[in-house]
Write a protein that holds these residues in place. Structure first.
Motif, PDB file in Angstrom:
ATOM      1  N   LEU A 113       0.804  -1.220   0.000  1.00 11.87           N
ATOM      2  CA  LEU A 113       0.000   0.000   0.000  1.00 11.87           C
ATOM      3  C   LEU A 113       0.838   1.272   0.000  1.00 11.87           C
ATOM      4  CD1 LEU A 113      -2.948  -0.924   2.379  1.00 11.87           C
ATOM      5  CD2 LEU A 113      -2.907  -0.877  -0.123  1.00 11.87           C
ATOM      6  N   ARG A 114       2.145   1.129   0.157  1.00 12.83           N
ATOM      7  CA  ARG A 114       3.007   2.316   0.089  1.00 12.83           C
ATOM      8  C   ARG A 114       3.449   2.615  -1.339  1.00 12.83           C
ATOM      9  NH1 ARG A 114       4.784  -0.446   4.411  1.00 12.83           N
ATOM     10  NH2 ARG A 114       4.446   0.507   6.424  1.00 12.83           N
ATOM     11  N   THR A 115       3.532   1.576  -2.157  1.00 13.16           N
ATOM     12  CA  THR A 115       4.067   1.756  -3.514  1.00 13.16           C
ATOM     13  C   THR A 115       3.038   1.489  -4.601  1.00 13.16           C
ATOM     14  OG1 THR A 115       4.788  -0.544  -3.697  1.00 13.16           O
ATOM     15  CG2 THR A 115       6.365   1.034  -2.736  1.00 13.16           C
ATOM     16  N   GLY A 116       2.002   0.727  -4.289  1.00 10.41           N
ATOM     17  CA  GLY A 116       1.036   0.336  -5.301  1.00 10.41           C
ATOM     18  C   GLY A 116       1.500  -0.841  -6.134  1.00 10.41           C
ATOM     19  N   MET A 117       2.605  -1.430  -5.758  1.00  9.00           N
ATOM     20  CA  MET A 117       3.145  -2.560  -6.504  1.00  9.00           C
ATOM     21  C   MET A 117       2.544  -3.876  -6.013  1.00  9.00           C
ATOM     22  SD  MET A 117       5.126  -0.965  -8.539  1.00  9.00           S
ATOM     23  CE  MET A 117       5.992  -2.287  -9.308  1.00  9.00           C
TER      24      MET A 117
END
Length: 167
Positions: free
Chosen positions: A39-43
């Motif tokens: 959820l920090r990078t969207g990866m």
């Protein structure tokens, strides 16, 4: 119209902090195969490495030609939790009340209450103790999932977004 007044609720803008923000579309499996995200990078994360796990199961209609079908969507935050937000202007994450997961069920037998779309907004307490706000928008007919996330790396519960302060 004096006979039908409209009430406006004004909200004072708070002090925004630099947030990590992303908005992405994903194609989630309709058979329940988990989609793990950071959820920090969207990866997309490797199994066991994500801080959010989403699972979607769509059943075929009971009769050919039926427009309604059973489906379920579960979101889990391993080592953390989520809390459904009930106000679009709520930007301060609560300190407690988080559950490890949330399950949305839709039954074909629900008639007019049945929906093919789910849109929910959650506060998220990440495993490291930081907070995030996540908007999930699922189209059940094809497994299209839009994820919008705002995370605060400072540890603050403030999740008010200001594009000028974005990280």
């Amino acid at each position: 119209d004096a006979n039908n007044p409209i009430v406006f609720h004004l909200h004072k803008k708070g002090i925004a902090e630099p947030l990590v923000v992303f908005e992405k579309n994903f194609q989630i499996s309709i058979s329940g195969k988990p989609l793990e995200l950071d959820l920090r990078t969207g990866m997309v994360a490797s199994p066991g490495q994500g801080n959010a796990i989403m699972e979607f199961v769509k059943q075929p209609p009971e009769k050919p030609g039926d427009r309604h079908y059973d489906w379920t969507f579960r979101v889990t935050v391993p080592g953390g939790g989520l809390l459904l937000s009930t106000s679009e202007f709520d930007f301060l994450a609560p300190e407690r009340g988080y559950a490890p997961s949330d399950l949305v069920e839709m039954k074909s037998s629900w008639g007019d209450a049945w929906q093919s779309r789910m849109k929910r907004e959650y506060f998220v307490k990440l495993p490291d103790g930081n907070f995030a706000r996540v908007v999930l928008d699922l189209m059940s007919h094809n497994g299209s999932l839009k994820v919008q996330a705002f995370s605060n790396p400072s540890g603050s519960r403030n999740l008010e977004y200001d594009p000028a302060a974005q990280r």
